[in-house]
Scaffold this motif. Structure first.
Motif, PDB file in Angstrom:
ATOM      1  N   SER A 234       0.830  -1.193   0.000  1.00 42.10           N
ATOM      2  CA  SER A 234       0.000   0.000   0.000  1.00 42.10           C
ATOM      3  C   SER A 234       0.870   1.250   0.000  1.00 42.10           C
ATOM      4  O   SER A 234       1.795   1.361   0.808  1.00 42.10           O
ATOM      5  CB  SER A 234      -0.891   0.000   1.248  1.00 42.10           C
ATOM      6  N   THR A 248      -9.251   2.202  -2.636  1.00 42.62           N
ATOM      7  CA  THR A 248      -8.271   1.120  -2.770  1.00 42.62           C
ATOM      8  C   THR A 248      -8.974  -0.227  -2.832  1.00 42.62           C
ATOM      9  O   THR A 248     -10.070  -0.399  -2.319  1.00 42.62           O
ATOM     10  CB  THR A 248      -7.291   1.093  -1.576  1.00 42.62           C
ATOM     11  N   SER A 250      -7.951  -4.704  -4.172  1.00 38.65           N
ATOM     12  CA  SER A 250      -6.825  -5.580  -4.500  1.00 38.65           C
ATOM     13  C   SER A 250      -7.104  -6.342  -5.782  1.00 38.65           C
ATOM     14  O   SER A 250      -8.251  -6.693  -6.068  1.00 38.65           O
ATOM     15  CB  SER A 250      -6.561  -6.555  -3.344  1.00 38.65           C
ATOM     16  N   ILE A 255      -2.064  -4.305  -4.711  1.00 37.06           N
ATOM     17  CA  ILE A 255      -2.946  -3.228  -4.245  1.00 37.06           C
ATOM     18  C   ILE A 255      -3.294  -2.324  -5.425  1.00 37.06           C
ATOM     19  O   ILE A 255      -2.398  -1.838  -6.116  1.00 37.06           O
ATOM     20  CB  ILE A 255      -2.249  -2.371  -3.159  1.00 37.06           C
ATOM     21  N   THR A 257      -4.988   1.243  -6.498  1.00 39.41           N
ATOM     22  CA  THR A 257      -5.360   2.526  -5.894  1.00 39.41           C
ATOM     23  C   THR A 257      -5.848   3.479  -6.979  1.00 39.41           C
ATOM     24  O   THR A 257      -5.227   3.580  -8.048  1.00 39.41           O
ATOM     25  CB  THR A 257      -4.128   3.169  -5.213  1.00 39.41           C
TER      26      THR A 257
END
Lengths: 342, 529
Positions: A234, A248, A250, A255, A257
């Motif tokens: 992150s 955010t 996955s 991750i 974003t």
């Protein structure tokens, strides 16, 4: 700037009954520039242009066009400008060619070579009567008669409504040629792509007031870019100043974003993302659509005189996928116009 | 050729009825009112067989037959009423048919609304069929009401039924004509012009055939309408011709509509010049061009109507003298009849010219609404410089329309009465109404300058003034009202001398109002909201 400005307008007010068509509008157009004049329907664009032409008298405010007062010096000023109105009904019994000549006669006549060139480039059948024309072809008639005139200033009020993309290209080329010859252009439009392609500076108005004005680069700097990135860990963007609409998730154990980043925070954000192990990174600069919609979302705070990017963008945090924010944008625009009505 | 597609005709009918019922009812009830007025006045004027016989003698006059056709049985009450209605029916029934048919067909198509409807589950021929059905229903309704009106005042029932059917089938033929025009022309204007042209031709051919009852009568739908002879010896063949022609034309219109594109037309629009002539580029030339059609139309209308009235002068005198009651009522002999009648015709001419003046000045506001005024004022020309050529052209047009009507009235009256002294008298009288035209123009311009949205209100002034001027004496209105209403200001010329004071008041008032209007126009917002 005011000294040499081609168009200089301060604190313009115009009321029709209980409607405030213009409510303290400011506008400044420098020599040789294409100035984009943006705003939704009913914002006061056409009223402003009619004041500039001396057709409508403002209730209060200062207006200078080509160093003259458009209400008192209309005839002299009109020798130096040409106007394309929004949605005119031409003489239905005249042919397109006749209309071009009739409209062009008072600009001291049209440059014949330029007229012929424009007729060919806009692909207009000048022998048809205008009642047999499509909307786009009617618009070409006004455009050709204005663009073939030898003038210092072009006032174009939604000039390309009804034109197909090919003709839109021709229009942009011709405007660039006129500007290269030294003509100044005020381009009122709500086709943002066209303004983005042509304008040096833009003024965005709402409810008869100028909300913002400046070069596109200036406006972009003060508006958020969109960031999409996939990183190994992150990046920890929450809490960074200038980051909004953070979302955010996955993807395949990495991750994902998405967020909006203000110009000033871009380098810090890129550093954090880099540190988190970049897999993919896209930064999309704000388009004029974003600028426009953002201005309309932010109405109240701008009236207070604060740059209210953050408060405005918080509305977005509900769902900041790109399609989501477009929808938000539309919602916000209509909320904005509700307020206009109030 | 594709098959006919008539799905959704119910939907089409409902849409056309909902959007057009007021127009349909206005046409049918308006014409019915004219029929009732005529039947009741004829019934009270010719209440004995003797009077009817003397009426019938006036109808053998060839001039009368050119206008009203060859009407059978004018010595019966029904026949006399048919003769009196002849002129109105010959124009109004074809107009009704054309108006209602084009309303639901080409007008919808030109506006693009038809496309919208056809995009739903409505077949391509359904709107045409629905428009035709609605127009035919209106005609049948008018025919029934006419029959009722005739029977109501005591005309022979079987003749009344035949006459009502003749009125409806006359209209049906023109429904067919305009259904074809709607396929052929891309603009409602052109389709109207073509249909009206056919109606005018039918009237002329019938008139030419009626003079001495030649075969030409059989070449016109109006001739068939005459040949039905409702109150003589009714025939079936003319009906067969009317209905047959209507069906053939409608069948053709349906086939034509199946071969063309929606929004398209069979005749390609005409093309014109690439460049504007030097004349058109001058402000005066452009104004001339803009007012040309309307001006010529009014001039022709004034000439035809006034020529007709003038040439009827002797016939009317004969008719009045042949009727002892009327002659006694209009005591004073021929001179006593002619002068007031001439004054009435001159007043009618003044009404026509006034109508032209107001319509022409109303076009200034249309120029503003269309956006063309804005565009022209963005050129290096002042507002006064835009307005002046228009006013000059309208002034010339006023003189032209007045002269066309005045000369036609003067010459035809002199010819009918065999007395050339009427020529200068009537020309002078026609010219003496010019101050009233100036007054009407002044009112219209003052409104245009200060309160343009209400410019059309001048028509109310016109209508009230017309009613006071034309019907005031008959309605027994107070003299001061008649004399001070616009058309009374100049006096009852040529029966009386010109009222110089009144003329001066009208003229000066017109100039002052026009000046005020010009002042307002140079100071107001354009377009005005």
């Amino acid at each position: 700037m005011s000294e040499s400005a081609i168009i200089d307008v301060h604190g313009l007010h115009k009321t029709y009954g209980r409607t405030h068509a213009l409510d303290g509008l400011d506008l400044s157009v420098a020599p040789g520039e294409v100035h984009g004049f943006l705003g939704p329907n009913g914002a006061g664009k056409s009223t402003t242009i009619r004041v500039l032409l001396g057709l409508t008298r403002a209730d209060s405010g200062e207006v200078t066009v080509l160093d003259g007062d458009p209400w008192h010096d209309a005839v002299e000023l009109h020798r130096r400008l040409a106007y394309v109105p929004a949605g005119v009904t031409l003489w239905p019994g005249l042919t397109g060619g006749q209309c071009i000549d009739v409209l062009g006669r008072a600009h001291g006549g049209l440059d014949d070579a330029r007229r012929a060139d424009l007729v060919e480039r806009f692909d207009l059948d000048t022998r048809k009567r205008t009642r047999d024309y499509s909307t786009g072809n009617r618009q070409k008639v006004s455009l050709i008669s204005a663009l073939a005139a030898d003038v210092d200033l072009l006032l174009l009020d939604e000039p390309t409504s009804g034109l197909d993309p090919l003709m839109e290209q021709v229009f942009q080329e011709v405007v660039r040629e006129r500007v290269a010859d030294g003509t100044t252009v005020l381009l009122s439009s709500h086709i943002l792509g066209e303004v983005e392609a042509l304008a040096d500076r833009v003024s965005i108005i709402r409810a008869g007031r100028t909300v913002t004005t400046g070069t596109l680069a200036d406006l972009r700097r003060s508006t958020s870019s969109r960031v999409h990135t996939i990183t190994d860990s992150s990046p920890g963007l929450a809490g960074v100043d200038g980051v909004t609409a953070l979302d955010t998730g996955s993807v395949d154990g990495r991750i994902e974003t998405r967020c909006h980043v203000e110009g000033a925070a871009v380098s810090e954000v890129v550093g954090l993302i880099h540190a988190a192990g970049v897999h993919t990174l896209t930064i999309t600069p704000p388009s004029l659509d974003d600028l426009f919609l953002e201005q309309y979302r932010e109405g109240p705070s701008l009236r207070d005189g604060r740059g209210a990017t953050s408060s405005g963008s918080e509305q977005d945090s509900r769902g900041a996928t790109s399609s989501g924010s477009e929808q938000d944008g539309r919602g916000a625009t209509s909320a904005g116009s509700d307020e206009v009505r109030r | 050729m594709s098959a006919l597609s008539t799905t959704g005709i119910g939907t089409s009918l409902r849409v056309q009825w909902r959007t057009g019922r007021k127009v349909v009812l206005a046409w049918v009830l308006g014409l019915f009112a004219v029929v009732v007025l005529t039947t009741s006045s004829i019934t009270s004027l010719y209440d004995t067989p003797d009077k009817l016989r003397s009426y019938a003698e006036t109808t053998t006059n060839p001039g009368m037959r050119v206008l009203n056709g060859v009407v059978a049985g004018t010595d019966t009450l029904g026949g006399a009423m048919v003769n009196e209605l002849g002129f109105v029916v010959a124009f109004a029934v074809p107009l009704l048919a054309i108006a209602l048919t084009l309303r639901g067909t080409r007008r919808e198509e030109e506006a693009g609304r038809l496309e919208l409807l056809l995009a739903s589950r409505v077949g391509r021929q359904a709107p045409l069929l629905a428009a035709v059905a609605l127009a035919l229903a209106a005609l049948v309704g008018l025919g029934l009401l006419t029959t009722l009106a005739f029977v109501g005042v005591g005309a022979e029932p079987s003749g009344s039924i035949v006459y009502g059917a003749a009125v409806a089938s006359l209209g049906a033929t023109f429904v067919g004509v305009s259904a074809i025009a709607a396929q052929a022309f891309g603009h409602t204007r052109s389709a109207w012009a073509a249909s009206l042209g056919v109606a005018a031709l039918a009237y002329l051919v019938r008139g030419a055939g009626a003079v001495d009852e030649t075969w030409l009568l059989w070449a016109s739908p109006l001739g068939w309408y005459d040949k039905v002879a409702a109150f003589g010896e009714p025939r079936a063949l003319p009906f067969a011709l009317s209905i047959g022609a209507a069906l053939a034309l409608l069948g053709l219109a349906l086939r034509l509509s199946a071969t063309r594109d929606v929004g398209g037309s069979l005749l390609a629009p005409r093309v014109g010049p690439h460049r504007a002539s030097a004349g058109l580029r001058s402000p005066f030339g452009l104004a001339l061009r803009e007012h040309r059609t309307v001006t010529l139309g009014w001039a022709v209308l004034a000439a035809v109507l006034m020529g007709t009235y003038g040439s009827l002068m002797q016939t009317v005198i004969d008719a009045i003298e042949g009727n002892p009651d009327l002659a006694a009522w209009l005591a004073g002999g021929e001179a006593g009849i002619v002068a007031p009648m001439a004054a009435m015709f001159v007043l009618l001419l003044a009404l026509l010219v006034g109508g032209y003046v107001l319509q022409a000045l109303g076009s200034l506001r249309r120029e503003e609404i269309s956006g063309r005024l804005e565009l022209q004022l963005s050129e290096a020309r002042s507002r006064a410089a835009w307005l002046t050529p228009h006013l000059a052209v309208i002034a010339l047009g006023t003189l032209l329309v007045g002269a066309a009507g005045g000369v036609a009235l003067a010459v035809s009256t002199a010819a009918a009465l065999g007395d050339s002294s009427w020529i200068p008298t009537l020309l002078l009288a026609s010219a003496q109404y010019l101050p009233v035209m100036l007054l009407l123009a002044g009112i219209s311009l003052a409104l245009f300058g200060w309160w343009p949205r209400a410019q059309a209100a001048v028509w109310v002034v016109f209508a009230v003034a017309a009613v006071i001027g034309y019907m005031g004496p008959g309605l027994d209105l107070p003299t001061w009202l008649i004399e001070w209403a616009p058309f009374g200001l100049v006096g009852d010329v040529p029966a009386e001398d010109l009222d110089a004071t009144g003329a001066l008041v009208a003229g000066a008032g017109g100039v002052v109002l026009a000046g005020l209007g010009l002042l307002g126009f140079t100071r107001r917002d354009i377009p005005h909201r």
